[in-house]
Design a protein around this motif. Structure first.
Motif, PDB file in Angstrom:
ATOM      1  N   LYS A 145      15.664   4.910  11.354  1.00 39.98           N
ATOM      2  CA  LYS A 145      16.676   4.021  11.935  1.00 39.98           C
ATOM      3  C   LYS A 145      16.116   2.688  12.416  1.00 39.98           C
ATOM      4  O   LYS A 145      16.429   2.224  13.515  1.00 39.98           O
ATOM      5  N   VAL A 146      15.226   2.159  11.624  1.00 35.20           N
ATOM      6  CA  VAL A 146      14.735   0.806  11.898  1.00 35.20           C
ATOM      7  C   VAL A 146      15.176  -0.076  10.733  1.00 35.20           C
ATOM      8  O   VAL A 146      14.954   0.268   9.577  1.00 35.20           O
ATOM      9  N   ALA A 147      15.834  -1.190  11.051  1.00 33.37           N
ATOM     10  CA  ALA A 147      16.301  -2.087   9.996  1.00 33.37           C
ATOM     11  C   ALA A 147      15.377  -3.289   9.865  1.00 33.37           C
ATOM     12  O   ALA A 147      15.027  -3.923  10.860  1.00 33.37           O
ATOM     13  N   VAL A 148      14.950  -3.545   8.634  1.00 28.59           N
ATOM     14  CA  VAL A 148      14.206  -4.768   8.314  1.00 28.59           C
ATOM     15  C   VAL A 148      14.872  -5.359   7.071  1.00 28.59           C
ATOM     16  O   VAL A 148      15.730  -4.723   6.473  1.00 28.59           O
ATOM     17  N   VAL A 149      14.482  -6.562   6.687  1.00 31.89           N
ATOM     18  CA  VAL A 149      15.076  -7.146   5.485  1.00 31.89           C
ATOM     19  C   VAL A 149      14.059  -7.085   4.343  1.00 31.89           C
ATOM     20  O   VAL A 149      12.925  -7.539   4.512  1.00 31.89           O
ATOM     21  N   PRO A 150      14.454  -6.501   3.206  1.00 30.11           N
ATOM     22  CA  PRO A 150      13.526  -6.451   2.068  1.00 30.11           C
ATOM     23  C   PRO A 150      13.151  -7.868   1.628  1.00 30.11           C
ATOM     24  O   PRO A 150      14.018  -8.734   1.578  1.00 30.11           O
ATOM     25  N   GLY A 151      11.890  -8.069   1.316  1.00 35.02           N
ATOM     26  CA  GLY A 151      11.428  -9.396   0.926  1.00 35.02           C
ATOM     27  C   GLY A 151      12.166  -9.977  -0.265  1.00 35.02           C
ATOM     28  O   GLY A 151      12.319 -11.198  -0.384  1.00 35.02           O
ATOM     29  N   THR A 152      12.670  -9.111  -1.142  1.00 33.80           N
ATOM     30  CA  THR A 152      13.337  -9.593  -2.353  1.00 33.80           C
ATOM     31  C   THR A 152      14.665 -10.264  -2.045  1.00 33.80           C
ATOM     32  O   THR A 152      15.247 -10.931  -2.900  1.00 33.80           O
ATOM     33  N   ARG A 176       0.809  -1.217   0.000  1.00 37.53           N
ATOM     34  CA  ARG A 176       0.000   0.000   0.000  1.00 37.53           C
ATOM     35  C   ARG A 176       0.842   1.267   0.000  1.00 37.53           C
ATOM     36  O   ARG A 176       0.364   2.359  -0.289  1.00 37.53           O
ATOM     37  N   THR A 177       2.147   1.158   0.316  1.00 38.72           N
ATOM     38  CA  THR A 177       3.002   2.347   0.257  1.00 38.72           C
ATOM     39  C   THR A 177       3.426   2.650  -1.172  1.00 38.72           C
ATOM     40  O   THR A 177       3.953   3.720  -1.450  1.00 38.72           O
ATOM     41  N   GLY A 178       3.224   1.708  -2.075  1.00 39.98           N
ATOM     42  CA  GLY A 178       3.641   1.908  -3.459  1.00 39.98           C
ATOM     43  C   GLY A 178       5.149   1.780  -3.643  1.00 39.98           C
ATOM     44  O   GLY A 178       5.665   1.952  -4.740  1.00 39.98           O
ATOM     45  N   LEU A 179       5.874   1.485  -2.584  1.00 41.12           N
ATOM     46  CA  LEU A 179       7.331   1.372  -2.687  1.00 41.12           C
ATOM     47  C   LEU A 179       7.737  -0.071  -2.959  1.00 41.12           C
ATOM     48  O   LEU A 179       7.026  -1.004  -2.589  1.00 41.12           O
ATOM     49  N   SER A 180       8.901  -0.239  -3.575  1.00 45.23           N
ATOM     50  CA  SER A 180       9.465  -1.589  -3.681  1.00 45.23           C
ATOM     51  C   SER A 180       9.963  -1.965  -2.299  1.00 45.23           C
ATOM     52  O   SER A 180      10.188  -1.100  -1.445  1.00 45.23           O
ATOM     53  N   SER A 181      10.159  -3.259  -2.054  1.00 44.26           N
ATOM     54  CA  SER A 181      10.569  -3.610  -0.692  1.00 44.26           C
ATOM     55  C   SER A 181      11.953  -3.084  -0.360  1.00 44.26           C
ATOM     56  O   SER A 181      12.217  -2.721   0.777  1.00 44.26           O
ATOM     57  N   LEU A 182      12.813  -2.980  -1.356  1.00 42.62           N
ATOM     58  CA  LEU A 182      14.147  -2.435  -1.084  1.00 42.62           C
ATOM     59  C   LEU A 182      14.072  -0.939  -0.754  1.00 42.62           C
ATOM     60  O   LEU A 182      14.690  -0.469   0.203  1.00 42.62           O
ATOM     61  N   ASP A 183      13.271  -0.199  -1.533  1.00 41.59           N
ATOM     62  CA  ASP A 183      13.129   1.241  -1.255  1.00 41.59           C
ATOM     63  C   ASP A 183      12.493   1.479   0.107  1.00 41.59           C
ATOM     64  O   ASP A 183      12.917   2.352   0.864  1.00 41.59           O
ATOM     65  N   PHE A 184      11.469   0.692   0.407  1.00 46.44           N
ATOM     66  CA  PHE A 184      10.818   0.812   1.704  1.00 46.44           C
ATOM     67  C   PHE A 184      11.855   0.628   2.810  1.00 46.44           C
ATOM     68  O   PHE A 184      11.956   1.428   3.739  1.00 46.44           O
ATOM     69  N   GLN A 208      14.415   3.544   2.972  1.00 47.55           N
ATOM     70  CA  GLN A 208      13.862   4.787   3.518  1.00 47.55           C
ATOM     71  C   GLN A 208      13.559   4.653   5.008  1.00 47.55           C
ATOM     72  O   GLN A 208      13.790   5.573   5.787  1.00 47.55           O
ATOM     73  N   LEU A 209      13.032   3.501   5.398  1.00 41.28           N
ATOM     74  CA  LEU A 209      12.735   3.283   6.816  1.00 41.28           C
ATOM     75  C   LEU A 209      14.018   3.368   7.637  1.00 41.28           C
ATOM     76  O   LEU A 209      14.040   3.949   8.724  1.00 41.28           O
ATOM     77  N   LEU A 210      15.081   2.817   7.088  1.00 37.46           N
ATOM     78  CA  LEU A 210      16.365   2.855   7.783  1.00 37.46           C
ATOM     79  C   LEU A 210      16.851   4.296   7.915  1.00 37.46           C
ATOM     80  O   LEU A 210      17.257   4.734   8.989  1.00 37.46           O
ATOM     81  N   LYS A 211      16.782   5.055   6.810  1.00 39.85           N
ATOM     82  CA  LYS A 211      17.319   6.410   6.837  1.00 39.85           C
ATOM     83  C   LYS A 211      16.467   7.333   7.700  1.00 39.85           C
ATOM     84  O   LYS A 211      16.978   8.109   8.483  1.00 39.85           O
ATOM     85  N   LYS A 212      15.149   7.234   7.545  1.00 41.53           N
ATOM     86  CA  LYS A 212      14.265   8.172   8.256  1.00 41.53           C
ATOM     87  C   LYS A 212      14.101   7.802   9.722  1.00 41.53           C
ATOM     88  O   LYS A 212      14.057   8.669  10.588  1.00 41.53           O
TER      89      LYS A 212
END
Ligand SMILES: Cc1ncc(COP(=O)(O)O)c(C=O)c1O
Lengths: 387, 161
Positions: free
Chosen positions: A341-348, A324-332, A335-339
């Motif tokens: 500081k939460v790290a997750v792993v992109p699904g790809t 629903r954010t329209g972002l790719s998982s890597l971009d999400f 951006q989440l990391l930069k804005k």
């Protein structure tokens, strides 16, 4: 200089650059960790220390100490009613990682096809390729809880695949299979004469029903290589110890390769593993309870902030949709990391089928999870207003 | 043990909302259950665990374990005497135990002297106290399940697959 073409062909983990970004940043709350946040239970660490004091510092039998294989055999019998002969059907390895590699090397001839449900643990496809085999992915969908069934196997049988890799419970989706679902898969496995490589490293971490090992199903033991270990269930990732069980003929081949490449798993880790099997049940139960609570907390939190998430039934991962954010998982993730500081792993990171999702590990303290979810909420609010 | 109690025993500040999420209940149901446990006296109160070794300005607080041998009072047994002892604010814990003595009393005071005089002036002279033996605590490592030091930093790589 000409290097191995095969090795060079292996896709570099495309995720490396993102990982470096995370590792280079300070004060990140990380939900990107694929290992328990507990340390190894003290009794296990203590047993290892004692074994060092007693001077256990040598090689062991190639297959692993007989006592440990016996303990594994007893554990599997007692826990699951699964019978493996410690003499001929159990091999102690350097983690499930090594066991998995050995299984492929013992099975695969050039151009053999191997079915891999996707999203999948990262090593599977690359290791198949290193053996000269061809990975064939079976895309799984959130609508099916990211699970395959006999139908998908049938649909991919045209290429005459040789083996199927099943990871139950699953990294990264948390999907876990019920006995009925496994039976359906077993039928297709038998019909197409597949060999099953069953990576059950998260088997102690299921939350809604008891885990059924694949070889427990009728007629499956003779065509299954069962892989399990200590990393996740006993919080022993750094010890590097696991095991493979299967038909003697396959185990003999795997042992042959193992004895040339590894000789034997480290003796200290084997000593620790014995203690884990003997007296680890209480710690496993405590960790399982804790993970289960965190799972409920995280799933409720993610759904609250509008990231829809099927309920993972095992392991310690949630795999919510970020479409629903329209972002790719890597971009999400970037951006989440930069804005925030939460790290997750992109699904790809787990194959193209993971696009539109992120992997969240709840092997993290409740305080961290809470803070991370509130930061994600703020991040999403920003996303919605700017879109 | 009830899971709500288990969570609160580890973290008294866990909110009913968070507990509700963890246990798949409504916050109302959690609140109701907590109230009930408070009424039953199972939840006594909510406290903070301090590592007093690190509070420098209040240096010198000492603690002693005192073994007390007593003659139980007729009809009233040990409880009567225990109550007379644990009412003193200096007493932080008091247990009836099996073995060669009867009560284990933990006493806290500003310094060695205050603890010593508590034993000499309050405890020993008590009717029915037959003898005491005082052990001063030199260093605390772990108390009621909590290791008295900052939890170690997470040693894992921040991200892994
Ligand atoms: C699905 C899966 N298989 C295997 C492994 C590797 O396990 P080990 O530490 O036993 O090598 C992991 C670790 O993340 C995993 O998630």
């Amino acid at each position: 200089m000409e290097l191995s073409k095969l090795a060079e062909q292996i896709p570099p983990s495309g995720i490396r650059a993102f990982f470096d970004l995370v590792l280079g940043m300070k004060d990140v709350i990380s939900l990107g960790v694929g290992e328990p946040d507990f340390v190894t239970p003290w009794n296990v660490r203590e047993a290892a220390i004692y074994s060092l004091e007693e001077g256990y510092t040598s090689y062991t039998s190639n297959k692993g100490m007989f006592e440990l294989r016996q303990d594994i055999s007893r554990f599997l019998k007692h826990r699951h009613g699964l019978e493996y002969d410690p003499e001929n059907e159990i091999l102690v390895t350097v983690g499930v990682s090594e066991a998995f590699d050995l299984a492929l090397r013992a099975l695969i001839n050039p151009r053999d096809m191997v079915l891999i449900p996707e999203p999948s643990y990262v090593s599977y496809g690359s290791l198949v390729m290193l053996c000269g085999g061809t990975p064939v992915s079976i895309r799984t969908l959130p609508a099916n809880g990211f699970k395959i069934s006999g139908r998908e196997i049938n649909a991919h049988s045209g290429k005459r695949p040789k083996a199927l890799i099943l990871n139950d419970p699953n990294n990264p989706t948390g999907a876990a299979y019920r006995k009925e679902e496994l039976k359906d898969i077993a039928k297709a496995v038998e019909k197409h004469n597949l060999i099953m490589i069953s990576d059950e490293i998260y088997s102690e971490l299921t939350y809604d029903f008891d885990h059924t090992p694949f070889p427990c199903l009728p007629r499956m033991k003779e065509r299954t290589i069962y892989l399990n270990g200590f990393s996740k269930s006993y919080a022993m990732t750094g010890w590097r110890i696991g095991y493979a069980c299967g038909p003697k003929k396959i185990m003999d081949l795997m042992t042959k390769i193992h004895q040339y490449t590894i000789m034997c798993a480290p003796i200290t880790a084997q000593m620790a593993a014995r203690e884990a099997l003997k007296n680890g049940e209480r710690s496993v139960q405590e960790m399982r309870r804790e993970y289960r609570r965190r799972r409920e907390f995280v799933i409720a939190g993610l759904n609250d902030i509008g990231l829809s998430c099927h309920k993972p039934e095992g392991a310690f991962y949630a795999f919510p949709s970020i479409r629903r954010t329209g972002l790719s998982s890597l971009d999400f993730s970037r951006q989440l990391l930069k804005k925030e500081k939460v790290a997750v792993v992109p699904g790809t990171a787990f194959g193209p089928a993971g696009e539109g999702h992120i992997r969240i590990s709840y092997a993290s303290s409740l305080d961290n999870l809470k803070e991370a979810i509130s930061r994600m909420k703020r991040f999403l609010r920003g996303k919605c207003s700017s879109n | 043990m009830n899971e709500i109690l288990e969570i609160l025993e580890k973290d008294a500040r866990a909110t009913p909302e968070d507990i509700a999420k963890m246990l798949k209940m409504t916050p109302q149901a959690v609140k109701k259950e907590i109230k009930r446990r408070e009424k039953e006296g199972i939840i006594l109160k909510y406290k903070t665990i301090l590592n007093k070794e690190l509070i420098h300005e209040e240096q010198g607080g000492v603690r002693a374990l005192i073994e007390v041998r007593v003659t139980p009072k007729k009809d009233l047994g040990f409880d009567y005497l225990a109550e007379r002892i644990y009412q003193f604010p200096e007493v932080t814990s008091c247990y009836l135990i099996s073995g060669t003595y009867d009560l284990l009393v933990v006493v806290e005071g500003k310094n060695l002297h205050t603890v010593a005089s508590f034993v000499a002036e309050k405890l020993s002279p008590m009717e029915n106290v037959r003898g005491t033996s005082t052990h001063f605590i030199l260093k605390k490592y772990k108390e009621d399940g909590d290791i008295l030091r900052q939890p170690k930093k997470d040693k894992r790589q921040a991200i892994s697959l």
